[in-house]
Design a protein around this motif. Structure first.
Motif, PDB file in Angstrom:
ATOM      1  N   ARG A 156       1.162 -13.796   8.831  1.00 31.64           N
ATOM      2  CA  ARG A 156       1.003 -13.363   7.385  1.00 31.64           C
ATOM      3  C   ARG A 156      -0.112 -14.130   6.806  1.00 31.64           C
ATOM      4  O   ARG A 156      -0.618 -15.163   7.446  1.00 31.64           O
ATOM      5  CB  ARG A 156       2.386 -13.778   6.812  1.00 31.64           C
ATOM      6  CG  ARG A 156       2.674 -15.191   6.583  1.00 31.64           C
ATOM      7  CD  ARG A 156       3.696 -15.616   5.602  1.00 31.64           C
ATOM      8  NE  ARG A 156       4.171 -16.771   5.572  1.00 31.64           N
ATOM      9  CZ  ARG A 156       3.852 -17.793   4.599  1.00 31.64           C
ATOM     10  NH1 ARG A 156       2.934 -17.056   3.708  1.00 31.64           N
ATOM     11  NH2 ARG A 156       4.010 -18.870   4.637  1.00 31.64           N
ATOM     12  N   LYS A 177      -3.302  -2.246  -4.043  1.00 29.99           N
ATOM     13  CA  LYS A 177      -2.609  -2.234  -2.519  1.00 29.99           C
ATOM     14  C   LYS A 177      -2.847  -3.471  -1.787  1.00 29.99           C
ATOM     15  O   LYS A 177      -2.050  -3.987  -0.895  1.00 29.99           O
ATOM     16  CB  LYS A 177      -3.238  -0.735  -1.699  1.00 29.99           C
ATOM     17  CG  LYS A 177      -2.513   0.488  -2.254  1.00 29.99           C
ATOM     18  CD  LYS A 177      -2.626   1.738  -1.143  1.00 29.99           C
ATOM     19  CE  LYS A 177      -4.091   1.827  -0.825  1.00 29.99           C
ATOM     20  NZ  LYS A 177      -4.354   2.803   0.319  1.00 29.99           N
ATOM     21  N   ARG A 178      -4.131  -3.840  -1.623  1.00 34.15           N
ATOM     22  CA  ARG A 178      -4.484  -4.855  -0.791  1.00 34.15           C
ATOM     23  C   ARG A 178      -4.152  -6.170  -1.240  1.00 34.15           C
ATOM     24  O   ARG A 178      -3.528  -7.082  -0.448  1.00 34.15           O
ATOM     25  CB  ARG A 178      -6.112  -5.044  -0.584  1.00 34.15           C
ATOM     26  CG  ARG A 178      -6.803  -3.872   0.258  1.00 34.15           C
ATOM     27  CD  ARG A 178      -8.256  -3.758  -0.141  1.00 34.15           C
ATOM     28  NE  ARG A 178      -8.624  -5.051   0.576  1.00 34.15           N
ATOM     29  CZ  ARG A 178      -9.422  -6.031  -0.387  1.00 34.15           C
ATOM     30  NH1 ARG A 178      -9.468  -5.667  -1.534  1.00 34.15           N
ATOM     31  NH2 ARG A 178      -9.743  -7.055   0.259  1.00 34.15           N
ATOM     32  N   ASP A 186       3.889 -10.608   1.946  1.00 41.86           N
ATOM     33  CA  ASP A 186       3.386 -11.165   3.480  1.00 41.86           C
ATOM     34  C   ASP A 186       3.466 -10.318   4.482  1.00 41.86           C
ATOM     35  O   ASP A 186       4.188 -10.154   5.595  1.00 41.86           O
ATOM     36  CB  ASP A 186       4.843 -11.951   3.854  1.00 41.86           C
ATOM     37  CG  ASP A 186       4.939 -13.326   3.056  1.00 41.86           C
ATOM     38  OD1 ASP A 186       3.842 -13.827   2.441  1.00 41.86           O
ATOM     39  OD2 ASP A 186       5.842 -14.077   2.784  1.00 41.86           O
ATOM     40  N   ARG A 187       2.732  -9.330   4.425  1.00 37.14           N
ATOM     41  CA  ARG A 187       2.281  -8.166   5.347  1.00 37.14           C
ATOM     42  C   ARG A 187       1.668  -9.014   6.401  1.00 37.14           C
ATOM     43  O   ARG A 187       0.692 -10.043   6.407  1.00 37.14           O
ATOM     44  CB  ARG A 187       1.452  -6.953   4.772  1.00 37.14           C
ATOM     45  CG  ARG A 187       1.155  -5.889   5.594  1.00 37.14           C
ATOM     46  CD  ARG A 187       0.291  -4.896   5.073  1.00 37.14           C
ATOM     47  NE  ARG A 187       0.197  -3.771   5.819  1.00 37.14           N
ATOM     48  CZ  ARG A 187      -0.395  -2.787   5.486  1.00 37.14           C
ATOM     49  NH1 ARG A 187      -1.134  -2.631   4.311  1.00 37.14           N
ATOM     50  NH2 ARG A 187      -0.653  -1.778   6.293  1.00 37.14           N
ATOM     51  N   SER A 188       1.629  -8.303   7.857  1.00 43.74           N
ATOM     52  CA  SER A 188       1.173  -8.996   8.973  1.00 43.74           C
ATOM     53  C   SER A 188      -0.422  -8.634   8.974  1.00 43.74           C
ATOM     54  O   SER A 188      -0.839  -7.850   8.188  1.00 43.74           O
ATOM     55  CB  SER A 188       1.567  -8.398  10.208  1.00 43.74           C
ATOM     56  OG  SER A 188       2.898  -8.705  10.354  1.00 43.74           O
ATOM     57  N   LYS A 191       4.634 -13.815  14.879  1.00 43.98           N
ATOM     58  CA  LYS A 191       4.706 -13.338  13.672  1.00 43.98           C
ATOM     59  C   LYS A 191       3.429 -14.005  12.957  1.00 43.98           C
ATOM     60  O   LYS A 191       3.222 -14.818  13.102  1.00 43.98           O
ATOM     61  CB  LYS A 191       5.968 -13.837  12.930  1.00 43.98           C
ATOM     62  CG  LYS A 191       7.320 -12.942  13.486  1.00 43.98           C
ATOM     63  CD  LYS A 191       8.437 -13.633  12.751  1.00 43.98           C
ATOM     64  CE  LYS A 191       9.830 -13.153  13.473  1.00 43.98           C
ATOM     65  NZ  LYS A 191      10.748 -13.769  12.741  1.00 43.98           N
ATOM     66  N   SER A 206      -0.189  -6.082  -0.534  1.00 46.90           N
ATOM     67  CA  SER A 206       0.073  -6.388   0.917  1.00 46.90           C
ATOM     68  C   SER A 206       0.078  -7.836   1.310  1.00 46.90           C
ATOM     69  O   SER A 206       0.790  -8.351   2.104  1.00 46.90           O
ATOM     70  CB  SER A 206      -0.967  -5.718   1.814  1.00 46.90           C
ATOM     71  OG  SER A 206      -2.376  -6.292   1.735  1.00 46.90           O
ATOM     72  N   ASP A 207      -0.707  -8.725   0.552  1.00 49.35           N
ATOM     73  CA  ASP A 207      -0.475 -10.197   1.157  1.00 49.35           C
ATOM     74  C   ASP A 207       0.558 -11.138   0.444  1.00 49.35           C
ATOM     75  O   ASP A 207       1.152 -11.851   0.888  1.00 49.35           O
ATOM     76  CB  ASP A 207      -2.024 -10.804   0.605  1.00 49.35           C
ATOM     77  CG  ASP A 207      -3.056 -10.384   1.786  1.00 49.35           C
ATOM     78  OD1 ASP A 207      -2.485  -9.822   2.717  1.00 49.35           O
ATOM     79  OD2 ASP A 207      -4.130 -10.810   1.495  1.00 49.35           O
TER      80      ASP A 207
END
Length: 317
Positions: free
Chosen positions: A247, A208-209, A216-218, A245, A212-213
């Motif tokens: 990321r 999951k982690r 381009d998750r905030s 924004k 997420s990167d």
């Protein structure tokens, strides 16, 4: 807490990753020798776990080395995502290790193969598990500390691998003692399956982690709020800002925003303000890449309506 310089940060990360490779290599060999000597599937499962940790440590070492390379013509935004990608590969490796452990343990349970050698080697197995837990606790602490200082997801992933190994090693340690006391050797396979499920949980969290990167998750909201607070420290010098924004790519944080300034501010003045805000952000986020787009304020009788809740433009009386 002092923030290491970029070059020094790379050296620290690589040296810490080397330490993980060395420790995992040693524990992998020890666990396999002792596990096969006494026929313990739980110790062998821990050896497999350490083998995956070793492979993960090697991947982490090369990923942090690659991520420190400067941008080039093919990777103009740098190589930070090599760390994110390595975390995803490590997660898949852990999933594979867990499945292999469960398969081996269930095979022994179904076939009724429970024959741990009750000799001096049995005590060696208990000792190896205790040493493994202690070594991995120390090394994982070193990895986690370096990961936080350098914002390295690859080292943080490696640290969580080893921290998981600490708990599973302690579980096998206690289980071996229980087997010695009760004589119920089927507990060996049961403990191995329990170890596998702990490993699966760690792999799920890591997947999951890492994803997420990669998508381009905030960055976390508390960090985003800190960025807003830093920008607002300069509120007397601009009309407002919007379109913030963020990321993350490995250790790098990308920050984009629109800064609204008075229409009579010169290019030089607005550029100096950009530099000032960027410098302040880099104090808090040293591995950040800041992009600020300057816009003129729409000063009319109805005031400026483009800056949202951050606009502090005052209507002229």
């Amino acid at each position: 807490m002092s923030v290491p310089s970029e070059n020094n940060s790379g050296n620290i990360k690589q040296n810490t990753a080397k330490l993980s490779v060395i420790s995992n290599s040693s524990l992998f060999v020890l666990k396999f020798i002792v596990g096969f000597s006494i026929g313990s599937v739980s110790i062998i499962s821990e050896a497999i776990h350490s083998g995956m940790d070793l492979l993960a440590a090697v991947i982490a070492f090369f990923s942090v080395k690659k991520s420190e390379e400067p941008p080039d013509t093919e990777h103009e935004f740098g190589h930070g995502k090599f760390e994110d990608f390595s975390g995803l590969i490590e997660a898949f490796l852990i999933f594979a290790a867990a499945v292999l452990i469960i398969f081996e343990a269930l095979s022994k349970l179904m076939e009724g193969e429970h024959s741990i050698e009750p000799s001096g080697m049995f005590l060696a197995g208990v000792a190896v598990m205790g040493v493994s837990a202690l070594v991995n606790w120390v090394v994982s602490g070193r990895l986690m500390d370096t990961a936080k200082k350098t914002e390295s997801i690859a080292l943080e992933s490696d640290a969580w691998h080893l921290r998981t190994d600490v708990y599973t090693s302690l579980g096998v340690f206690a289980g071996l003692i229980l087997i010695k006391i009760t004589g119920i050797y089927a507990l060996d396979s049961v403990i191995a399956i329990a170890v596998a499920f702990v490993i699966l949980h760690a792999a799920f969290d890591l997947t999951k982690r890492s994803l997420s990167d990669l998508i381009d998750r905030s960055i976390p909201e508390k960090d985003k709020q800190r960025i807003k607070d830093i920008i607002c420290e300069h509120e007397s010098e601009y009309a407002g800002f919007h379109g913030l924004k963020t990321r993350r790519a490995g250790p790098e944080i990308f920050i984009n925003l629109h800064l609204v300034v008075s229409g009579d501010v010169t290019v030089r003045q607005s550029h100096d303000l950009e530099d000032h805000i960027e410098s302040d952000l880099k104090v808090e986020f040293p591995r950040s890449v800041v992009t600020i787009h300057v816009e003129p304020c729409n000063e009319g009788k109805n005031g400026c309506d483009r800056c949202g809740s951050f606009c502090n433009y005052k209507k002229k009386s």
